[in-house]
Design a protein around this motif. Structure first.
Motif, PDB file in Angstrom:
ATOM      1  N   VAL A  84       0.738  -1.099   0.042  1.00  0.00           N
ATOM      2  CA  VAL A  84       0.019  -0.233   0.094  1.00  0.00           C
ATOM      3  C   VAL A  84       0.849   1.634  -0.119  1.00  0.00           C
ATOM      4  CG1 VAL A  84      -1.613   1.271   1.432  1.00  0.00           C
ATOM      5  CG2 VAL A  84      -1.934  -1.103   1.106  1.00  0.00           C
ATOM      6  N   LYS A  85       1.999   1.464   0.802  1.00  0.00           N
ATOM      7  CA  LYS A  85       2.873   2.280   0.720  1.00  0.00           C
ATOM      8  C   LYS A  85       3.508   2.662  -0.354  1.00  0.00           C
ATOM      9  CE  LYS A  85       6.871   4.285   3.124  1.00  0.00           C
ATOM     10  NZ  LYS A  85       7.497   4.963   2.027  1.00  0.00           N
ATOM     11  N   MET A  86       3.811   1.539  -0.986  1.00  0.00           N
ATOM     12  CA  MET A  86       4.756   1.705  -2.251  1.00  0.00           C
ATOM     13  C   MET A  86       3.435   2.110  -3.403  1.00  0.00           C
ATOM     14  SD  MET A  86       6.013  -1.318  -4.652  1.00  0.00           S
ATOM     15  CE  MET A  86       7.055  -1.262  -6.271  1.00  0.00           C
ATOM     16  N   ALA A  87       2.476   1.840  -3.352  1.00  0.00           N
ATOM     17  CA  ALA A  87       1.428   2.336  -4.186  1.00  0.00           C
ATOM     18  C   ALA A  87       1.073   3.834  -4.203  1.00  0.00           C
ATOM     19  CB  ALA A  87       0.078   1.665  -4.265  1.00  0.00           C
ATOM     20  N   TYR A  88       1.102   4.148  -2.867  1.00  0.00           N
ATOM     21  CA  TYR A  88       0.863   5.644  -2.563  1.00  0.00           C
ATOM     22  C   TYR A  88       2.117   6.405  -3.027  1.00  0.00           C
ATOM     23  CZ  TYR A  88       0.536   9.872   0.145  1.00  0.00           C
ATOM     24  OH  TYR A  88       0.136  11.148   0.271  1.00  0.00           O
ATOM     25  N   ASP A  89       3.170   5.951  -2.664  1.00  0.00           N
ATOM     26  CA  ASP A  89       4.556   6.655  -2.924  1.00  0.00           C
ATOM     27  C   ASP A  89       4.682   6.937  -4.445  1.00  0.00           C
ATOM     28  OD1 ASP A  89       4.927   6.971  -0.387  1.00  0.00           O
ATOM     29  OD2 ASP A  89       6.780   5.503  -0.183  1.00  0.00           O
ATOM     30  N   TRP A  90       4.180   5.878  -5.205  1.00  0.00           N
ATOM     31  CA  TRP A  90       4.360   5.781  -6.878  1.00  0.00           C
ATOM     32  C   TRP A  90       3.323   6.570  -7.433  1.00  0.00           C
ATOM     33  CZ3 TRP A  90       7.293   1.118  -8.879  1.00  0.00           C
ATOM     34  CH2 TRP A  90       8.667   0.883  -8.187  1.00  0.00           C
ATOM     35  N   ARG A  91       2.363   7.120  -6.719  1.00  0.00           N
ATOM     36  CA  ARG A  91       1.352   7.402  -7.432  1.00  0.00           C
ATOM     37  C   ARG A  91       1.576   8.823  -8.422  1.00  0.00           C
ATOM     38  NH1 ARG A  91       2.018   9.849  -2.352  1.00  0.00           N
ATOM     39  NH2 ARG A  91       1.426  12.087  -2.415  1.00  0.00           N
ATOM     40  N   HIS A  92       2.706   9.243  -8.365  1.00  0.00           N
ATOM     41  CA  HIS A  92       3.204  10.434  -9.410  1.00  0.00           C
ATOM     42  C   HIS A  92       4.290   9.923 -10.173  1.00  0.00           C
ATOM     43  CE1 HIS A  92       0.661  13.246  -7.066  1.00  0.00           C
ATOM     44  NE2 HIS A  92       1.275  13.030  -6.083  1.00  0.00           N
ATOM     45  N   ARG A  93       4.458   8.505 -10.296  1.00  0.00           N
ATOM     46  CA  ARG A  93       5.598   8.228 -11.252  1.00  0.00           C
ATOM     47  C   ARG A  93       4.843   7.797 -12.588  1.00  0.00           C
ATOM     48  NH1 ARG A  93      10.009   4.662  -8.318  1.00  0.00           N
ATOM     49  NH2 ARG A  93      10.470   6.078  -6.594  1.00  0.00           N
ATOM     50  N   PRO A  94       5.697   7.309 -13.583  1.00  0.00           N
ATOM     51  CA  PRO A  94       5.113   7.062 -14.789  1.00  0.00           C
ATOM     52  C   PRO A  94       4.041   6.044 -14.980  1.00  0.00           C
ATOM     53  CG  PRO A  94       7.390   7.518 -15.143  1.00  0.00           C
ATOM     54  CD  PRO A  94       7.164   7.411 -13.632  1.00  0.00           C
ATOM     55  N   ALA A  95       2.979   5.905 -15.608  1.00  0.00           N
ATOM     56  CA  ALA A  95       1.999   5.186 -15.613  1.00  0.00           C
ATOM     57  C   ALA A  95       2.400   3.724 -15.715  1.00  0.00           C
ATOM     58  CB  ALA A  95       1.145   5.492 -16.948  1.00  0.00           C
ATOM     59  N   PRO A  96       3.411   3.187 -16.475  1.00  0.00           N
ATOM     60  CA  PRO A  96       3.849   1.885 -16.195  1.00  0.00           C
ATOM     61  C   PRO A  96       4.143   1.441 -14.761  1.00  0.00           C
ATOM     62  CG  PRO A  96       4.726   2.696 -18.055  1.00  0.00           C
ATOM     63  CD  PRO A  96       4.096   3.691 -17.398  1.00  0.00           C
ATOM     64  N   LEU A  97       4.922   2.321 -14.210  1.00  0.00           N
ATOM     65  CA  LEU A  97       5.409   2.172 -12.765  1.00  0.00           C
ATOM     66  C   LEU A  97       4.300   2.258 -11.683  1.00  0.00           C
ATOM     67  CD1 LEU A  97       8.818   4.024 -12.735  1.00  0.00           C
ATOM     68  CD2 LEU A  97       8.566   1.396 -12.874  1.00  0.00           C
ATOM     69  N   ARG A  98       3.573   2.964 -11.864  1.00  0.00           N
ATOM     70  CA  ARG A  98       2.052   3.257 -10.944  1.00  0.00           C
ATOM     71  C   ARG A  98       1.496   1.936 -11.269  1.00  0.00           C
ATOM     72  NH1 ARG A  98       0.932   8.197 -13.216  1.00  0.00           N
ATOM     73  NH2 ARG A  98      -0.588   7.407 -14.512  1.00  0.00           N
ATOM     74  N   ALA A  99       1.246   1.404 -12.412  1.00  0.00           N
ATOM     75  CA  ALA A  99       0.523   0.272 -12.741  1.00  0.00           C
ATOM     76  C   ALA A  99       1.129  -0.859 -12.173  1.00  0.00           C
ATOM     77  CB  ALA A  99       0.090  -0.143 -14.312  1.00  0.00           C
ATOM     78  N   ALA A 100       2.391  -1.131 -12.103  1.00  0.00           N
ATOM     79  CA  ALA A 100       3.080  -2.326 -11.475  1.00  0.00           C
ATOM     80  C   ALA A 100       2.828  -2.220  -9.730  1.00  0.00           C
ATOM     81  CB  ALA A 100       4.531  -2.176 -11.702  1.00  0.00           C
ATOM     82  N   ALA A 101       2.905  -0.917  -9.416  1.00  0.00           N
ATOM     83  CA  ALA A 101       2.546  -0.761  -7.743  1.00  0.00           C
ATOM     84  C   ALA A 101       1.292  -0.990  -7.719  1.00  0.00           C
ATOM     85  CB  ALA A 101       3.134   0.560  -7.327  1.00  0.00           C
ATOM     86  N   LEU A 102       0.258  -0.748  -8.330  1.00  0.00           N
ATOM     87  CA  LEU A 102      -1.115  -1.080  -7.944  1.00  0.00           C
ATOM     88  C   LEU A 102      -1.512  -2.552  -8.084  1.00  0.00           C
ATOM     89  CD1 LEU A 102      -2.812   2.153  -9.642  1.00  0.00           C
ATOM     90  CD2 LEU A 102      -2.627   1.471  -7.261  1.00  0.00           C
ATOM     91  N   ALA A 103      -0.834  -3.264  -9.123  1.00  0.00           N
ATOM     92  CA  ALA A 103      -0.936  -4.548  -9.394  1.00  0.00           C
ATOM     93  C   ALA A 103      -0.541  -5.461  -8.146  1.00  0.00           C
ATOM     94  CB  ALA A 103      -0.146  -4.858 -10.732  1.00  0.00           C
ATOM     95  N   ARG A 104       0.450  -4.858  -7.556  1.00  0.00           N
ATOM     96  CA  ARG A 104       0.907  -5.790  -6.253  1.00  0.00           C
ATOM     97  C   ARG A 104      -0.218  -5.805  -5.365  1.00  0.00           C
ATOM     98  NH1 ARG A 104       7.033  -5.114  -5.248  1.00  0.00           N
ATOM     99  NH2 ARG A 104       6.459  -5.755  -3.010  1.00  0.00           N
ATOM    100  N   LEU A 105      -0.956  -5.048  -5.139  1.00  0.00           N
ATOM    101  CA  LEU A 105      -2.159  -5.057  -4.184  1.00  0.00           C
ATOM    102  C   LEU A 105      -3.154  -6.256  -4.302  1.00  0.00           C
ATOM    103  CD1 LEU A 105      -2.722  -1.037  -3.830  1.00  0.00           C
ATOM    104  CD2 LEU A 105      -1.422  -2.393  -2.463  1.00  0.00           C
ATOM    105  N   PRO A 106      -3.778  -6.374  -5.550  1.00  0.00           N
ATOM    106  CA  PRO A 106      -4.537  -7.539  -5.622  1.00  0.00           C
ATOM    107  C   PRO A 106      -4.010  -8.966  -5.812  1.00  0.00           C
ATOM    108  CG  PRO A 106      -4.620  -6.144  -7.500  1.00  0.00           C
ATOM    109  CD  PRO A 106      -3.946  -5.425  -6.652  1.00  0.00           C
TER     110      PRO A 106
END
Length: 126
Positions: A84-106
């Motif tokens: 969750v922290k990673m997804a929050y911290d990466w919210r302003h990164r480029p779309a592919p990195l944001r997507a990777a961070a969000l994909a870790r959650l589910p």
């Protein structure tokens, strides 16, 4: 993932490889340690890496497989706040990195279910 010896070996390999990565490239793990935890991020990176290696070894051994798989399910749930922290911290990164961070959650859900399946079908209880 089928509940079989090969499934347990794959789970064990995943855990051991992930644990080793905590020592090979610790900075990426340090960055996702929640600040609310006491101690240094590096300490938590090393502790979690050791835990993954130990749990992976327990899953690999038929005598400890069921207990190790149950510990793996707990570990996968316990690291969710870091994801969750990673997804929050990466919210302003480029779309592919944001997507990777969000994909870790589910992704945590199938990992927990996989570990529980190995626990149920993994072999001896002793």
């Amino acid at each position: 993932m089928p509940a079989s010896g090969s499934s347990a070996r794959l789970l064990s390999g995943l855990l051991i490889a992930a644990g080793a990565a905590h020592f090979a490239a610790p900075r990426q793990f340090d960055a996702i340690v929640p600040r609310a935890l006491p101690g240094t991020p590096r300490m938590w990176t090393h502790v979690s890496g050791l835990a993954e290696i130990a749990i992976g070894a327990a899953v690999a051994a038929p005598r400890t497989r069921r207990a190790g798989a149950l510990a793996a399910a707990g570990l996968f749930a316990a690291v969710f706040p870091a994801n969750v922290k990673m997804a929050y911290d990466w919210r302003h990164r480029p779309a592919p990195l944001r997507a990777a961070a969000l994909a870790r959650l589910p992704l945590q859900v199938p990992l927990v279910l996989w570990a529980l399946r190995v626990h149920r079908t993994g072999g001896p209880t002793a």
